[in-house]
Design an enzyme around this catalytic site. Structure first.
Site, mmCIF file in Angstrom:
data_model
loop_
_atom_site.group_PDB
_atom_site.id
_atom_site.type_symbol
_atom_site.label_atom_id
_atom_site.label_comp_id
_atom_site.label_asym_id
_atom_site.label_seq_id
_atom_site.Cartn_x
_atom_site.Cartn_y
_atom_site.Cartn_z
ATOM 1 N N PRO A 152 -1.732 9.265 6.169
ATOM 2 C CA PRO A 152 -2.813 8.278 6.236
ATOM 3 C C PRO A 152 -2.245 6.866 6.356
ATOM 4 O O PRO A 152 -1.244 6.536 5.716
ATOM 5 C CB PRO A 152 -3.562 8.459 4.908
ATOM 6 C CG PRO A 152 -3.114 9.770 4.363
ATOM 7 C CD PRO A 152 -1.765 10.071 4.947
ATOM 8 N N ALA A 194 -2.107 3.550 3.192
ATOM 9 C CA ALA A 194 -2.492 4.296 1.995
ATOM 10 C C ALA A 194 -1.367 4.342 0.964
ATOM 11 O O ALA A 194 -1.468 5.046 -0.034
ATOM 12 C CB ALA A 194 -2.906 5.714 2.386
ATOM 13 N N GLY A 195 -0.274 3.615 1.229
ATOM 14 C CA GLY A 195 0.846 3.626 0.279
ATOM 15 C C GLY A 195 1.742 4.830 0.431
ATOM 16 O O GLY A 195 2.580 5.110 -0.425
ATOM 17 N N LEU A 196 1.593 5.573 1.537
ATOM 18 C CA LEU A 196 2.417 6.772 1.743
ATOM 19 C C LEU A 196 3.517 6.538 2.776
ATOM 20 O O LEU A 196 4.139 7.489 3.249
ATOM 21 C CB LEU A 196 1.550 7.966 2.164
ATOM 22 C CG LEU A 196 0.581 8.500 1.097
ATOM 23 C CD1 LEU A 196 -0.228 9.666 1.638
ATOM 24 C CD2 LEU A 196 1.333 8.955 -0.153
ATOM 25 N N GLY A 197 3.735 5.300 3.139
ATOM 26 C CA GLY A 197 4.880 4.986 4.000
ATOM 27 C C GLY A 197 4.664 5.299 5.468
ATOM 28 O O GLY A 197 5.641 5.523 6.206
ATOM 29 N N SER A 198 3.410 5.279 5.909
ATOM 30 C CA SER A 198 3.127 5.647 7.301
ATOM 31 C C SER A 198 3.937 4.806 8.307
ATOM 32 O O SER A 198 4.543 5.350 9.239
ATOM 33 C CB SER A 198 1.613 5.496 7.519
ATOM 34 O OG SER A 198 1.321 5.093 8.791
ATOM 35 N N ALA A 234 6.786 3.067 7.973
ATOM 36 C CA ALA A 234 8.230 3.335 7.952
ATOM 37 C C ALA A 234 8.528 4.709 8.554
ATOM 38 O O ALA A 234 9.531 4.895 9.254
ATOM 39 C CB ALA A 234 8.760 3.261 6.519
ATOM 40 N N ALA A 235 7.649 5.686 8.301
ATOM 41 C CA ALA A 235 7.893 7.041 8.821
ATOM 42 C C ALA A 235 7.759 7.068 10.338
ATOM 43 O O ALA A 235 8.542 7.725 11.027
ATOM 44 C CB ALA A 235 6.917 8.031 8.183
ATOM 45 N N ASP A 257 10.835 1.889 0.764
ATOM 46 C CA ASP A 257 10.087 2.825 1.615
ATOM 47 C C ASP A 257 10.969 3.378 2.738
ATOM 48 O O ASP A 257 11.053 4.590 2.940
ATOM 49 C CB ASP A 257 8.862 2.128 2.239
ATOM 50 C CG ASP A 257 7.770 1.859 1.224
ATOM 51 O OD1 ASP A 257 8.015 2.034 0.027
ATOM 52 O OD2 ASP A 257 6.659 1.462 1.638
#
Ligand code: MEV
Length: 316
Positions: free
Chosen positions: A101, A104-108, A110-111, A152
């Site tokens: 997402p 959302a703080g899930l590192g989208s 950077a990934a 991250d």
């Protein structure tokens, strides 16, 4: 020529977000349940430099030359070209998709950068090292928010649990025993750059009030490291909840995240906290495996738009 694919995981910060910007330690783990993916289709008959970017998740289909250089997808590709010292790129199409997402703080962010950097460098025949991929993702993160700590991009590019202190080489964290986390998405976008900038302004106006809170958070991260490496993961519960209280004190939580944390604890979670930039985005709850479904249901009832149950695996 066959297609070339690369991927990178999402991430969650277990302990220490925000304080890590101020050089306190933090702990993060990759989350492979969600992933960014980049696939390259070579175009041997295309004109040199013709790079087509297809990112259906954000409705983008454009030539690299049409995008401003600060576009994060363009920056990631151009950074690989620069890193490899190439004057031009061969023609190719790159398709970028992600199940992480956004905001959302899930590192989208950077990934996505890491997956692009890997795919493009593999395609060009010079695979970049994890550290080089991490550096490129860091550069791109700087566009999202001015002063990223670097945690991250590090956890995502190296794809392993990390103990991180800004400005120091990261340390790989050994996970002695597996533990289960339920991730709950508040559904509100987490504007990391804004929240970090806002905290920075308040800190600069009154550092004496914030330094002790950062110290408490850093001490919790250090204690948690000992538990993860040698102890019983159930003991992480109270540390997570204590960390959340300090984040709340820093002004980076919000009623929606507080409600999710309270609901997780009421459903039997051992501890819970917001994760990442805050003011939206995700929270995490530590649950005994047999209670994870109850915690997940309680989070959805309390307003979570999405939940993910993930296991942080023991490392050899
Ligand atoms: C964002 O995932 C984590 C923060 O600590 C910012 C940073 O470390 O750059 C809020």
């Amino acid at each position: 020529m066959p297609a070339i694919a690369a991927w990178a995981p999402g991430k969650i910060i277990l302990f220490g977000e925000h304080a890590v910007v101020y050089h306190r330690p933090a702990i993060a783990v990759p989350v492979s349940d969600v992933q960014a993916r980049a696939v390259i289709l070579p175009n041997p008959l295309g004109q040199s430099g013709s790079v087509q970017i297809d990112a259906p998740d954000i409705g983008l289909n454009a030539l690299l030359s049409e995008l401003p250089p600060e576009n994060p997808l363009a920056t990631s590709i151009l950074a690989v070209q620069e890193q490899l010292g190439l004057s031009s790129l061969p023609a190719f199409k790159i398709r970028i998709t992600s199940t992480i997402p956004i905001a959302a703080g899930l590192g989208s962010g950077a990934a996505i950068s890491a997956a692009i950097a890997r795919a493009v460098s593999n395609f060009l025949g010079h695979p970049l090292s994890d550290s080089q991929v991490s550096d490129i993702a860091y550069r791109v993160d700087q566009y999202y928010h001015g002063t990223p700590s670097g945690i991250d991009n590090t956890v995502i590019a190296h794809n392993r649990p990390v103990y991180f202190v800004r400005g120091q080489p990261f340390q790989t964290l050994r996970v002695a025993q597996p533990f289960t986390l339920v991730i709950g998405n508040s559904g509100l976008p987490s504007p990391t750059g804004t929240v970090v900038g806002d905290l920075r302004a308040r800190y600069e106006a009154d550092p004496e009030s914030y330094e002790p809170v950062f110290n408490h958070i850093g001490a919790i991260a250090d204690q948690a490291r000992g538990v993860i490496e040698q102890g019983d993961p159930f003991d992480l519960g109270p540390l997570l909840t204590a960390n959340h209280a300090f984040l709340h004190q820093l002004g980076v939580s919000c009623p929606e995240l507080n409600r999710l944390v309270t609901a997780a604890l009421a459903a039997g979670a051992l501890g819970a906290k917001l994760s990442g930039g805050g003011r939206g985005g995700n929270m995490i709850a530590l649950a005994e495996p047999e209670l994870a479904e109850d915690v997940s249901a309680a989070l959805r009832e309390a307003g979570a738009v999405h939940t993910i149950t993930t296991v942080v695996q023991a490392t050899p």
